[in-house]
Design an enzyme around this catalytic site. Structure first.
Site, PDB file in Angstrom:
ATOM      1  N   GLY A 187     -12.463  -5.317  -0.003  1.00 34.09           N
ATOM      2  CA  GLY A 187     -13.892  -4.989   0.064  1.00 34.09           C
ATOM      3  C   GLY A 187     -14.375  -4.127  -1.090  1.00 34.09           C
ATOM      4  N   ARG A 241       0.821  -1.210   0.000  1.00 31.41           N
ATOM      5  CA  ARG A 241       0.000   0.000   0.000  1.00 31.41           C
ATOM      6  C   ARG A 241       0.856   1.262   0.000  1.00 31.41           C
ATOM      7  NH1 ARG A 241      -4.947  -2.210   3.845  1.00 31.41           N
ATOM      8  NH2 ARG A 241      -6.223  -2.848   2.074  1.00 31.41           N
ATOM      9  N   LYS A 264     -17.091 -20.009  -0.106  1.00 27.81           N
ATOM     10  CA  LYS A 264     -18.546 -20.107   0.080  1.00 27.81           C
ATOM     11  C   LYS A 264     -19.361 -19.260  -0.885  1.00 27.81           C
ATOM     12  CE  LYS A 264     -18.715 -21.077   5.010  1.00 27.81           C
ATOM     13  NZ  LYS A 264     -19.145 -20.518   6.296  1.00 27.81           N
TER      14      LYS A 264
END
Ligand code: ADP
Ligand code: MG
Length: 395
Positions: free
Chosen positions: A376, A37, A195
């Site tokens: 995200g 980053r 999942k």
């Protein structure tokens, strides 16, 4: 979408430019353990410094819950950032910030203290927006990874100061636009990982966008179960088979071909190179076996699909890639995608924490057109959501 970049900012000599960066790096014993980053800030910060701006870096660090604390202070990042930029970086506390900013010279770079020391940062409180804005003449947002949040430093500032995308933000938006905004067809999406439940919105969005949806990883088991395949002890969300069916129906209506594995790698125990390891057709999985990777025949067929495509977007590994030999399908397909990208026949964009790790494990992290480390924000973008920090930059 259109947005202004540093090419449009004009003369910034002696002007104070507030630059939102992502400095939320992992640290252990006061040392930065992964400086990805920090490296992403170099292009924007050094360009603005070279142009003679007073560069004020705005960022959050951890979750201080609106309270100042030593633990979450950004002071400790001035040194590491300075090292990565190859130039001096000072630190400015929220006490006495006005005077400290006024004392900066053209070209200086300073990190402002953690934006989350203000409770109003995460609430996008206009008073906090004003507080930040009073320090600068321009606002540059260079933190795509924080753009899914409408906070004072990620969204609010864009409405009160002339706002521009930084170089890292520009590169990310350009790559994402090429992959899903206005992609060249045919487009393939690879969605894998553990999942279905964590990626339902991604799957629902993609079936209306892409020509080929390749489902792998643990989530393929839920889709196989929905089609009546007995998946034994595999990771499988049996309560979501109806949802999986609905996604398959929608794909059919939208003309999206869904690719599920027809051979798989199974074993009775989850361990490296287990004695019970074998490859079989999906219809031959025993009750005491679990599916841990996509099989070689399916991988070959998927490689052929990629060869017919112009664009690829990838999130989620095809198998339990952390344990050998269940990395085989992920590595093989990643290398195919990388080779096609190198040849110039495929634009390939990938993102996701484990996906980035898997591509690096395959040795091809640098060979994709673009690899997003945004987590995200990348997933929300794959879900087709408008990111507030990006929307606020829109001209
Ligand atoms: P990302 O972080 O890239 O979005 P996810 O977190 O959704 O990816 O999924 C990654 C995880 O999925 C990995 O830890 C991997 O071991 C697991 N996984 C993939 N395939 C399987 C499988 N067949 N069975 C169990 N776990 C799997
Ligand atoms: Mg993950």
């Amino acid at each position: 979408m259109t947005f202004k970049t540093l090419d449009d900012i004009g003369d910034v000599t002696g002007k104070a430019v507030l630059v939102r960066e992502d400095l939320n790096v992992p640290m252990a014993d006061g040392v930065v353990t992964d400086d990805t980053r920090l490296r992403a800030t170099v292009a924007t910060l050094n360009e603005l410094s070279d142009k003679g701006a007073k560069v004020l870096v705005l960022a959050h660090f951890g979750r201080p819950k609106g309270q100042p604390s030593e633990e979450f202070s950004l002071k400790k990042l001035a040194g590491p950032l300075s090292q990565v930029l190859g130039r001096a970086v000072s630190f400015i506390d929220w006490e006495g910030d006005k005077e400290a900013v006024a004392a900066l010279q053209a070209g200086d770079i300073a990190i402002l203290e953690n934006t989350r020391f203000f409770g109003g940062e995460e609430k996008n409180d206009p008073a906090v927006v004003e507080r930040f804005a009073s320090l600068g003449d321009f606002y540059v947002n260079d933190a795509f990874s924080a753009a899914h949040r409408a906070h004072a430093s990620t969204e609010g500032l864009a409405h009160v100061l002339p706002a521009f995308a930084g170089r890292a933000m520009e590169a990310e938006l350009t790559a994402l636009e090429k992959a899903l905004g206005k992609p060249e067809h045919p487009v393939a999406a690879v969605v894998g990982g553990a999942k279905v439940s964590t990626k339902l919105d991604v799957l629902k969005h993609l079936v209306g966008k892409v020509d080929h949806l390749i489902i792998g990883g643990g989530m393929a088991n839920t889709f196989l179960a929905a089609r009546g395949v007995a998946v034994g002890k595999s990771l499988c969300e049996h309560d979501l088979t109806a949802t999986a069916d609905e996604i398959l129906d929608n794909a059919d209506k939208a003309g999206c071909t869904v690719h599920l594995p027809y051979d798989v790698v199974v074993s009775k125990e989850f361990a490296a190179n287990p004695p019970s390891l074998r490859t079989c057709n999906v219809h031959e999985v025993a009750a005491d076996e679990m599916i841990l990777d996509v099989g070689p025949t399916a991988v070959e067929a998927l490689a052929d699909v990629l060869k017919t495509c112009k664009t690829l977007v990838w999130n989620g590994p095809m198998g339990a890639f952390e344990t050998e030999p269940f990395d085989t399908a992920t590595v093989a397909l990643a290398r195919t995608a990388a080779a096609l990208t190198k040849e110039g026949s495929l634009v390939s964009v990938a993102g996701g924490g484990d996906t980035v790790a898997a591509l690096n494990h395959a040795g091809v992290g640098g060979d994709f057109s673009y690899v997003s480390t945004a987590g995200g924000a990348f997933l929300e973008w794959m879900e087709g959501k408008e990111l507030p920090g990006v929307a606020a930059l829109g001209a």
